[in-house]
Design a protein around this motif. Sequence first.
Motif, PDB file in Angstrom:
ATOM      1  N   PRO A   1       0.773  -1.146  -0.163  1.00  0.00           N
ATOM      2  CA  PRO A   1       0.052  -0.124   0.099  1.00  0.00           C
ATOM      3  C   PRO A   1       0.962   1.263   0.092  1.00  0.00           C
ATOM      4  CG  PRO A   1      -0.621  -1.525   1.705  1.00  0.00           C
ATOM      5  CD  PRO A   1       0.517  -2.158   1.064  1.00  0.00           C
ATOM      6  N   HIS A   2       0.489   2.237  -0.692  1.00  0.00           N
ATOM      7  CA  HIS A   2       1.192   3.653  -0.796  1.00  0.00           C
ATOM      8  C   HIS A   2       0.825   4.350   0.631  1.00  0.00           C
ATOM      9  CE1 HIS A   2       1.422   7.731  -2.217  1.00  0.00           C
ATOM     10  NE2 HIS A   2       2.733   7.098  -2.679  1.00  0.00           N
ATOM     11  N   ARG A   3       2.036   4.838   0.892  1.00  0.00           N
ATOM     12  CA  ARG A   3       2.141   5.444   2.214  1.00  0.00           C
ATOM     13  C   ARG A   3       2.776   6.919   1.869  1.00  0.00           C
ATOM     14  NH1 ARG A   3       5.040   1.305   5.404  1.00  0.00           N
ATOM     15  NH2 ARG A   3       3.334  -0.609   5.403  1.00  0.00           N
ATOM     16  N   PRO A   4       1.693   8.022   1.809  1.00  0.00           N
ATOM     17  CA  PRO A   4       2.244   9.301   1.895  1.00  0.00           C
ATOM     18  C   PRO A   4       2.860   9.618   2.852  1.00  0.00           C
ATOM     19  CG  PRO A   4      -0.106   9.167   0.908  1.00  0.00           C
ATOM     20  CD  PRO A   4       0.275   7.788   1.576  1.00  0.00           C
ATOM     21  N   ARG A   5       4.148  10.494   2.696  1.00  0.00           N
ATOM     22  CA  ARG A   5       4.775  10.883   3.985  1.00  0.00           C
ATOM     23  C   ARG A   5       4.135  12.212   4.539  1.00  0.00           C
ATOM     24  NH1 ARG A   5       9.530   9.306   6.271  1.00  0.00           N
ATOM     25  NH2 ARG A   5      11.176  10.884   6.947  1.00  0.00           N
ATOM     26  N   GLY A   6       4.063  12.331   5.593  1.00  0.00           N
ATOM     27  CA  GLY A   6       3.607  13.751   6.568  1.00  0.00           C
ATOM     28  C   GLY A   6       2.254  13.839   6.440  1.00  0.00           C
ATOM     29  N   SER A   7       1.706  15.297   7.086  1.00  0.00           N
ATOM     30  CA  SER A   7       0.261  15.427   6.848  1.00  0.00           C
ATOM     31  C   SER A   7       0.076  16.082   5.332  1.00  0.00           C
ATOM     32  CB  SER A   7      -0.154  16.324   7.929  1.00  0.00           C
ATOM     33  OG  SER A   7       0.621  17.364   7.813  1.00  0.00           O
ATOM     34  N   VAL A   8      -1.134  15.936   5.078  1.00  0.00           N
ATOM     35  CA  VAL A   8      -1.752  16.528   3.743  1.00  0.00           C
ATOM     36  C   VAL A   8      -2.404  17.605   4.174  1.00  0.00           C
ATOM     37  CG1 VAL A   8      -2.903  16.107   1.508  1.00  0.00           C
ATOM     38  CG2 VAL A   8      -1.955  14.383   2.783  1.00  0.00           C
ATOM     39  N   LEU A   9      -2.269  18.771   3.392  1.00  0.00           N
ATOM     40  CA  LEU A   9      -2.880  20.014   3.839  1.00  0.00           C
ATOM     41  C   LEU A   9      -4.471  20.232   3.225  1.00  0.00           C
ATOM     42  CD1 LEU A   9      -0.111  22.597   3.321  1.00  0.00           C
ATOM     43  CD2 LEU A   9      -1.029  21.870   5.389  1.00  0.00           C
TER      44      LEU A   9
END
Length: 299
Positions: free
Chosen positions: A291-299
């Motif tokens: 699964p893709h794991r985007p890094r950090g919080s998304v604004l």
Amino acid sequence: MADQVDVAIIGGGPAGLTAATYLRRFLRSCVVIDAGHSRARYIPESHNCPGFPQGVSGRELLARMRAQAETFEARIVEARVERIENSGEGFTVSAGERRWHARNVILATGVADRLPEVPWCEDAIARGALRLCAVCDAYEARDQRIGIHGPADGLIGHARFLRAYSPDVALLPTDHALAGADAATARELGVRVLPPGGTLDFDGERCHYRTPEGDETFDTIYPYLGHHSYADLLRGLGLPADEGELKVDLHQQTRIPGLYAIGDVVSGLNQISVAFGQAAIAATHAHNTLPHRPRGSVL
Ligand SMILES: Cc1cc2nc3c(=O)[nH]c(=O)nc-3n(C[C@H](O)[C@H](O)[C@H](O)COP(=O)(O)OP(=O)(O)OC[C@H]3O[C@@H](n4cnc5c(N)ncnc54)[C@H](O)[C@@H]3O)c2cc1C
């Protein structure tokens, strides 16, 4: 309770350690479970390992590769895996009381050479008096007195390869004399054939082949007695190894999705650089299927 990891890597030789470095640099969790008997530990000095123009011993290479994987916080556990179960959602890998649950498994368990049953075997390998891999080190044995030891029916192919390195090559059959086409090819190649069933000895520097007809000294002997593959670990998953070596697809994946195999355990050329390449391919494919794991919080 099983530890959860993205990928469980079984085997910590050149293949498994390379896969761990790649996976950690892809920010994936992984564990390397290793029984500690890499074939590479026998290498007195490798001269074809890319990046080491002066040569490198197998133990030094393993230590460097382990340090590299640990730089990226790869977890390396000393244990022998006894079972792999496929739950459909992933795999459970067991070693004694310990369990890991992994989405993907990379099998990097290698093979073990069948060695002559003599107490001096490791000393002779360390001195280059016994050599186990002509692709690896025939260059170092050029123009030496070379013996090729093993079942008669498999010797001619090795003789052809090694005759390119030395004018003094002899076949030392373990079972019966060479006959027919094999005997004729040995004559054409200019390779001597000694009486079958002799015994090997080592004087601390060179090996000897003794038969009732005499004693011959060799600078180096290549025993070709076959090997044991640790692919048998997969039998419980219904993946019988074809003559001990696994078949994989272009991504190093076996017929079971998510189960990869790399290095000597895979059918093909048993070399460190092959293990490196296969590890890079398997680790990258395993990463891309997780699964893709985007890094950090998304604004
Ligand atoms: C004397 C000698 C000289 C060589 N010289 C060269 C050379 O100059 N150049 C070259 O390219 N190649 C050379 N090779 C070949 C090279 O060593 C192998 O190709 C290489 O080690 C393969 O790496 P691998 O990681 O696939 O397997 P391995 O290095 O054998 O590592 C497999 C690891 O898996 C572990 N394992 C197995 N089963 C389990 C289990 N159930 N659970 C946990 N762990 C397990 C083993 O204990 C081992 O640590 C040589 C080999 C020998 C014997």
